[in-house]
Design a protein around this motif. Structure first.
Motif, PDB file in Angstrom:
ATOM      1  N   GLN A   1     -20.467 -13.457 -35.701  1.00 54.82           N
ATOM      2  CA  GLN A   1     -21.378 -12.976 -34.668  1.00 54.82           C
ATOM      3  C   GLN A   1     -20.590 -12.750 -33.380  1.00 54.82           C
ATOM      4  O   GLN A   1     -19.862 -13.610 -32.917  1.00 54.82           O
ATOM      5  CB  GLN A   1     -22.477 -14.001 -34.436  1.00 54.82           C
ATOM      6  CG  GLN A   1     -23.537 -13.564 -33.448  1.00 54.82           C
ATOM      7  CD  GLN A   1     -24.632 -14.610 -33.286  1.00 54.82           C
ATOM      8  OE1 GLN A   1     -24.572 -15.684 -33.883  1.00 54.82           O
ATOM      9  NE2 GLN A   1     -25.614 -14.304 -32.496  1.00 54.82           N
ATOM     10  N   LEU A   2     -20.769 -11.561 -32.809  1.00 52.73           N
ATOM     11  CA  LEU A   2     -20.079 -11.238 -31.577  1.00 52.73           C
ATOM     12  C   LEU A   2     -20.826 -11.867 -30.419  1.00 52.73           C
ATOM     13  O   LEU A   2     -22.025 -11.662 -30.255  1.00 52.73           O
ATOM     14  CB  LEU A   2     -20.012  -9.726 -31.388  1.00 52.73           C
ATOM     15  CG  LEU A   2     -19.507  -8.898 -32.563  1.00 52.73           C
ATOM     16  CD1 LEU A   2     -19.435  -7.432 -32.192  1.00 52.73           C
ATOM     17  CD2 LEU A   2     -18.165  -9.392 -33.056  1.00 52.73           C
ATOM     18  N   GLN A   3     -20.099 -12.611 -29.591  1.00 49.61           N
ATOM     19  CA  GLN A   3     -20.740 -13.260 -28.451  1.00 49.61           C
ATOM     20  C   GLN A   3     -19.854 -13.217 -27.225  1.00 49.61           C
ATOM     21  O   GLN A   3     -18.616 -13.287 -27.328  1.00 49.61           O
ATOM     22  CB  GLN A   3     -21.042 -14.739 -28.778  1.00 49.61           C
ATOM     23  CG  GLN A   3     -22.345 -14.982 -29.488  1.00 49.61           C
ATOM     24  CD  GLN A   3     -22.720 -16.450 -29.521  1.00 49.61           C
ATOM     25  OE1 GLN A   3     -21.875 -17.304 -29.742  1.00 49.61           O
ATOM     26  NE2 GLN A   3     -23.990 -16.742 -29.298  1.00 49.61           N
ATOM     27  N   GLY A  26     -16.090 -14.589 -31.890  1.00 58.08           N
ATOM     28  CA  GLY A  26     -16.483 -13.715 -32.985  1.00 58.08           C
ATOM     29  C   GLY A  26     -15.731 -12.398 -33.023  1.00 58.08           C
ATOM     30  O   GLY A  26     -15.895 -11.618 -33.951  1.00 58.08           O
ATOM     31  N   THR A 116     -22.131  -5.404 -26.704  1.00 58.24           N
ATOM     32  CA  THR A 116     -22.185  -6.868 -26.724  1.00 58.24           C
ATOM     33  C   THR A 116     -22.323  -7.347 -25.288  1.00 58.24           C
ATOM     34  O   THR A 116     -21.500  -6.991 -24.444  1.00 58.24           O
ATOM     35  CB  THR A 116     -20.924  -7.474 -27.362  1.00 58.24           C
ATOM     36  OG1 THR A 116     -20.759  -6.963 -28.682  1.00 58.24           O
ATOM     37  CG2 THR A 116     -21.043  -8.999 -27.432  1.00 58.24           C
TER      38      THR A 116
END
Length: 127
Positions: A1-3, A26, A116
């Protein structure tokens, strides 16, 4: 998960300084340009500063030129926004965001490219 996670906000007096951090997880920041945006109460979100994936290109809004400095440490997967000589009009929620376009060598404020986003950090400049 990109955070992305911002930190470093707070309450500061006019003329003071803060350093905001934007830490990625991520994904590696090396291939993303990063933008800092802010939104004051009752106002639209605006671009404050951005930095290219290599760090070689930066941009600043006229309102913060000479006072804010953006930098990145790809080894730490973190981008920073050093804010000096803060003014009450800098009060806002500050967000960092990542533009993941491959081979894009610059940076810009068009939010359509930023996919993001962090959750934001509050900055209040007041005496």
């Amino acid at each position: 998960q990109l955070q992305l996670v911002e930190s470093g906000g707070g309450l500061v007096q006019p003329g003071g300084s803060l350093r905001l951090s934007c830490a990625a997880s991520g994904f590696a920041l090396d291939y993303s340009s990063i933008g800092w945006f802010r939104q004051a109460p009752g106002k639209e979100r605006e671009g404050v500063s951005c930095i290219s994936s290599s760090g070689g290109k930066t941009a600043y809004a006229d309102s913060v030129k000479g006072r804010f400095t953006i930098s990145r440490d790809n080894a730490k997967n973190t981008v920073y926004l050093q804010m000096n000589n803060l003014k009450p009009e800098d009060t806002a929620v500050y967000y960092c965001a990542a533009d993941h376009r491959i081979l894009f060598r610059a940076c810009e404020y068009d939010t359509r490219w930023y996919t993001t986003w962090g959750q934001g950090t509050h900055v209040t400049v007041s005496s």
